[in-house]
Design a protein around this motif. Structure first.
Motif, PDB file in Angstrom:
ATOM      1  N   ILE A 113     -85.874  10.600  38.811  1.00 28.85           N
ATOM      2  CA  ILE A 113     -86.066  11.798  37.972  1.00 28.85           C
ATOM      3  C   ILE A 113     -86.517  12.875  38.718  1.00 28.85           C
ATOM      4  N   ASP A 114     -85.701  13.973  38.703  1.00 26.85           N
ATOM      5  CA  ASP A 114     -85.815  15.224  39.657  1.00 26.85           C
ATOM      6  C   ASP A 114     -86.471  16.231  38.570  1.00 26.85           C
ATOM      7  N   LEU A 115     -87.705  16.361  38.561  1.00 28.79           N
ATOM      8  CA  LEU A 115     -88.506  17.473  37.779  1.00 28.79           C
ATOM      9  C   LEU A 115     -88.173  18.795  38.327  1.00 28.79           C
ATOM     10  N   LEU A 116     -87.767  18.924  39.321  1.00 32.86           N
ATOM     11  CA  LEU A 116     -87.466  20.304  40.041  1.00 32.86           C
ATOM     12  C   LEU A 116     -85.924  20.832  39.705  1.00 32.86           C
ATOM     13  N   SER A 117     -85.099  20.021  40.170  1.00 38.71           N
ATOM     14  CA  SER A 117     -83.672  20.076  39.691  1.00 38.71           C
ATOM     15  C   SER A 117     -83.092  21.532  40.072  1.00 38.71           C
TER      16      SER A 117
END
Ligand code: SF4
Length: 254
Positions: free
Chosen positions: A20-24
């Protein structure tokens, strides 16, 4: 728009790990600029938390991967996940939709903040980075862009350990610069009562050479007082097929 969820990837620490890349962000967003970073230079140096991905967007993507087999949902990606100000809510959302245990990989620099320690405490596993036994080496290896000292980070991890009921793993990336510091690192690790010690060296393409399996075996011996020490050369990795290879390679170059 690129996806927030990637993988699953075969993790030597977490089995089949759904990322899960909460920055993206396009390019790396981090409070460090480690010399060994597989993601290249920190193009968005950041010291303050903010929201990058809305919870609505995350929820919509999670609904689409509910049936994926994985051992962990892991917050990682193109930078430092604790920079996302909605990390705590995102952890709870991921657990409620996927029903998977949640892990967070952090560089530890924002653990000096009480809100970050609280949000990390919602995860089942926290993998905290500490590569150096001194401020001088921290500056040389991790090149912080955030104002933090070695002492502040060590104190923050100790505070977190006092409060945290989940599994705390300490990840140490060994390179030429800290190769001779294993005994000091083992002493520091004892103070944290970490549940696991992860001895790593950068095997993916980056600006520095990895240490050899012999080097890492010798380093592991320095941690003989710890019951649970794993190394990148000894650990097994499961076979997995990522949902979207391009999105996965953006976060995990081969
Ligand atoms: S903390 Fe992680 S993402 Fe940030 S520069 Fe270091 S290795 Fe790269």
């Amino acid at each position: 728009m690129s996806s927030v969820i990637y993988g699953p990837v075969p993790s030597w620490r977490l089995g089949r790990s759904l990322g899960i890349d909460l920055l993206s962000t396009k390019g790396k967003t981090c409070s460090f600029d480690c010399i060994y970073c597989q993601l290249g230079k920190t193009v968005h140096p950041l010291t303050e938390r903010r929201q990058f991905v809305s919870l609505d967007r995350l929820a919509a993507e999670l609904e689409g991967v509910k049936d994926i087999a994985a051992d962990y949902a892991t917050f990682s990606g193109v930078g430092e996940p604790t920079l996302a100000s909605n990390l705590g809510e995102a952890i709870e959302l991921v657990r409620s939709i996927l029903g998977l245990p949640v892990a967070v990989l952090t560089n530890s620099s924002l653990m000096t903040r009480e809100d970050v320690r609280h949000e990390l405490s919602l995860a089942d596993v926290v993998v905290a980075k500490l590569d150096a036994p001194s401020n001088e080496l921290l500056q040389q290896i991790n090149r912080p862009v955030i104002a933090c000292t070695y002492d502040e980070i060590v104190r923050a991890i100790m505070l977190f350990r006092e409060e945290y009921q989940g599994k705390l793993a300490l990840q140490i990336m060994f390179v030429e610069l800290n190769k001779g510091c294993a005994i000091e690192m083992a002493r520091i690790a004892e103070q944290f009562s970490a549940d696991e010690i992860q001895c790593n060296t950068p095997l993916r393409p980056c600006a520095v050479q990895p240490l050899t399996p012999e080097n890492i075996s010798e380093i592991k011996r320095a941690f003989y007082r710890h019951g649970n020490v794993i190394t990148i050369y000894e650990a097994s990795r499961p076979e997995v097929v990522p949902l979207d290879l391009e999105e996965t390679l953006r976060r995990r170059p081969q």
